[in-house]
Design a protein around this motif. Structure first.
Motif, PDB file in Angstrom:
ATOM      1  N   LEU A  31       0.758  -1.142  -0.092  1.00  0.00           N
ATOM      2  CA  LEU A  31      -0.020  -0.031   0.028  1.00  0.00           C
ATOM      3  C   LEU A  31       0.889   1.276  -0.089  1.00  0.00           C
ATOM      4  O   LEU A  31       0.683   2.217  -0.800  1.00  0.00           O
ATOM      5  N   ALA A 155      -2.778   4.312   4.976  1.00  0.00           N
ATOM      6  CA  ALA A 155      -1.503   3.885   4.799  1.00  0.00           C
ATOM      7  C   ALA A 155      -0.544   4.935   4.347  1.00  0.00           C
ATOM      8  O   ALA A 155       0.680   4.895   4.633  1.00  0.00           O
ATOM      9  N   ALA A 222      -0.476  -7.463  -2.101  1.00  0.00           N
ATOM     10  CA  ALA A 222      -1.163  -6.088  -2.043  1.00  0.00           C
ATOM     11  C   ALA A 222      -0.493  -5.028  -3.020  1.00  0.00           C
ATOM     12  O   ALA A 222      -1.419  -4.072  -3.521  1.00  0.00           O
ATOM     13  N   SER A 226      -3.064  -2.806  -5.420  1.00  0.00           N
ATOM     14  CA  SER A 226      -2.753  -1.472  -5.605  1.00  0.00           C
ATOM     15  C   SER A 226      -2.505  -0.965  -6.895  1.00  0.00           C
ATOM     16  O   SER A 226      -3.103   0.143  -7.377  1.00  0.00           O
ATOM     17  N   THR A 232      -8.256   0.448  -0.176  1.00  0.00           N
ATOM     18  CA  THR A 232      -7.518  -0.365   0.926  1.00  0.00           C
ATOM     19  C   THR A 232      -8.255  -1.298   1.425  1.00  0.00           C
ATOM     20  O   THR A 232      -7.756  -2.416   1.685  1.00  0.00           O
TER      21      THR A 232
END
Length: 450
Positions: A31, A155, A222, A226, A232
């Motif tokens: 993230l 994040a 992740a 992204s 998120t």
């Protein structure tokens, strides 16, 4: 079961808290890396750094424990984990993150070795299987729960990193304040790869490839989310699905493992994993199809790890199992280092969906190699195989060795019980035959009326 867990409840609570913190920072790398503008290739190097450290920690931590003791090593490694997690948002550079992730991997591996030594020492031969299973469930629940915590902050700030650091810091309290006995930390020297491959080619090659799969899923999942524009919350759900699938599928695959030729089961799980990855690549634009692909692909990964361990043990003497376990953990670690690098290169060259191509291709190679090995060696009789125990890929050699010994002892006990039952049944049949043979048929006197 309650009585079994009463001796290790503090350890399990500590492990859940550790996994909450560690699971958060794993996903946070993807993230925050996207926010900082890191490329997929750079984040792949960062991910591989963790597994470089993890592999080193598994080898060096037992030596550290022998010199200064469990408690000091545990506390020291924990402090380094907390400091490294906090430092991640302060040093947002690929080279710094790679170095910090090497430190994190080393420390987490050492923490697992120390905690698993206590877990193993707290168990008896009769309870070891249940205690190890509870430990693995605690780890998985911690990783899944960590993804939910990611939705509580941004994040782009340091809040979530600080939260992860706090969780790791407080996880040591229930462990250090309740554990009194200090067990020995002994990890058998790993079996050389040549010898390991000679004993079980499928186990060696398969677990190397599976290391690539697991590290790609946990480290690059992740990053993939992204890059395709998931929020998120959606990324957290995607990563959670990778581990939730393992929690659901572990038992049924384990049940089948003790009843079928394990090579067919390895082939089947790998083929299902490849199919799920193909579905993720073809239909991954839909949220729920993406989640379904993650659930299935992640769901077969962890059971495959335990399958490879059990399959390898099927062809080994009991005294060789600890060394083989160390060799398999080392081989898995090598694959885990290389897997994210391959995925990062593919995602850089072919776009985010290269994530699924690498995973699916690796699953396919496992399936094809399992088919090939079926033509090279006869199957071990099902009644002579070792018991299956759901060991997680995050386990250190301590837990893997303990699980291997437990599986061998449990399988031997089952075979002895079956032999005794068969002997008793044979004795009853023989006794019944003697009784029936002793019955005399009355002789009709000659001249008697008919």
């Amino acid at each position: 079961m309650f009585q079994v867990l009463s001796n290790v409840w503090a350890l399990l609570i500590g492990i859940v808290l550790i996994m909450l913190g560690n699971g958060m920072q794993f996903t946070l790398i993807g993230l925050r890396g996207d926010i900082e503008g890191f490329s997929a290739a750079e984040l792949a190097v960062v991910t591989s750094g963790y597994f470089v450290g993890f592999l080193s920690g598994a080898r060096l931590t037992p030596l550290m424990i022998q010199r200064v003791g469990h408690v000091r090593v545990f506390a020291a490694l924990g402090s380094f984990v907390s400091a490294s997690v906090i430092a991640l948002p302060l040093l947002a550079e690929p080279w710094a993150w790679t170095l910090l992730r090497v430190i994190l991997g080393f420390c987490m591996s050492g923490i697992y070795v120390t905690a698993e030594s206590w877990i193993n020492d707290a168990a008896t031969n009769e309870t070891r299987g249940k205690v190890l299973s509870a430990y693995m469930i605690a780890q998985t629940l911690g990783i899944i729960g960590a993804q939910g915590l990611l939705t509580l902050g941004d994040a782009g700030t340091s809040v979530l990193f600080i939260g992860a650091s706090i969780l790791v810091s407080i996880s040591f309290a229930p462990i250090l304040l309740t554990v009194s006995r200090v067990p020995a930390a002994e990890v058998t020297r790993p079996m050389p790869l040549r010898e390991l491959f000679s004993g079980s080619p499928l186990g060696t090659v398969g677990i190397f490839l599976l290391g690539s799969v697991y590290a790609t899923q946990s480290g690059m999942g992740a990053v993939f989310g992204s890059q395709i524009g998931l929020t998120t919350s959606q990324i957290a759900l995607f990563v959670a699905m990778l581990f939730a699938g393992a929690l659901v599928l572990q038992y049924p695959i384990g049940w089948l493992s003790d009843r079928l030729d394990r090579r067919w089961l390895i082939f089947g799980c790998a083929a299902v994993g490849a199919s799920a990855c193909a579905a993720g690549w073809l239909f991954g634009t839909g949220l729920w199809s993406l989640m379904g692909a993650a659930f299935i692909a992640g769901g077969v990964t962890t059971p495959l790890y335990a399958l490879f361990l059990a399959y390898t043990n099927d062809y080994l003497a009991v005294e060789d199992m600890p060394a083989a376990s160390g060799g398999l953990v080392f081989t898995f670690g090598l694959g885990a280092i290389l897997g994210p690098l391959a995925a990062g290169w593919a995602m850089q060259a072919a776009g985010p969906y290269g994530f699924w191509l690498v995973l699916g291709g690796t699953f396919a190679v496992i399936a094809l190699y399992a088919l090939y090995r079926m033509t090279q060696r006869a199957a071990a009789p099902v009644d002579e195989t070792e018991s299956y125990l759901g060991v997680l890929p995050t386990a250190s050699p301590v837990a893997v060795e303990a699980a291997g010994v437990w599986a061998a002892e449990n399988a031997e006990a089952e075979r002895e019980a079956e032999a005794e039952a068969e002997a008793e049944a044979e004795a009853e049949r023989a006794e019944g035959g003697e009784e029936s043979g002793s019955v005399q048929t009355p002789v009709q006197p000659s001249g008697a009326a008919t």
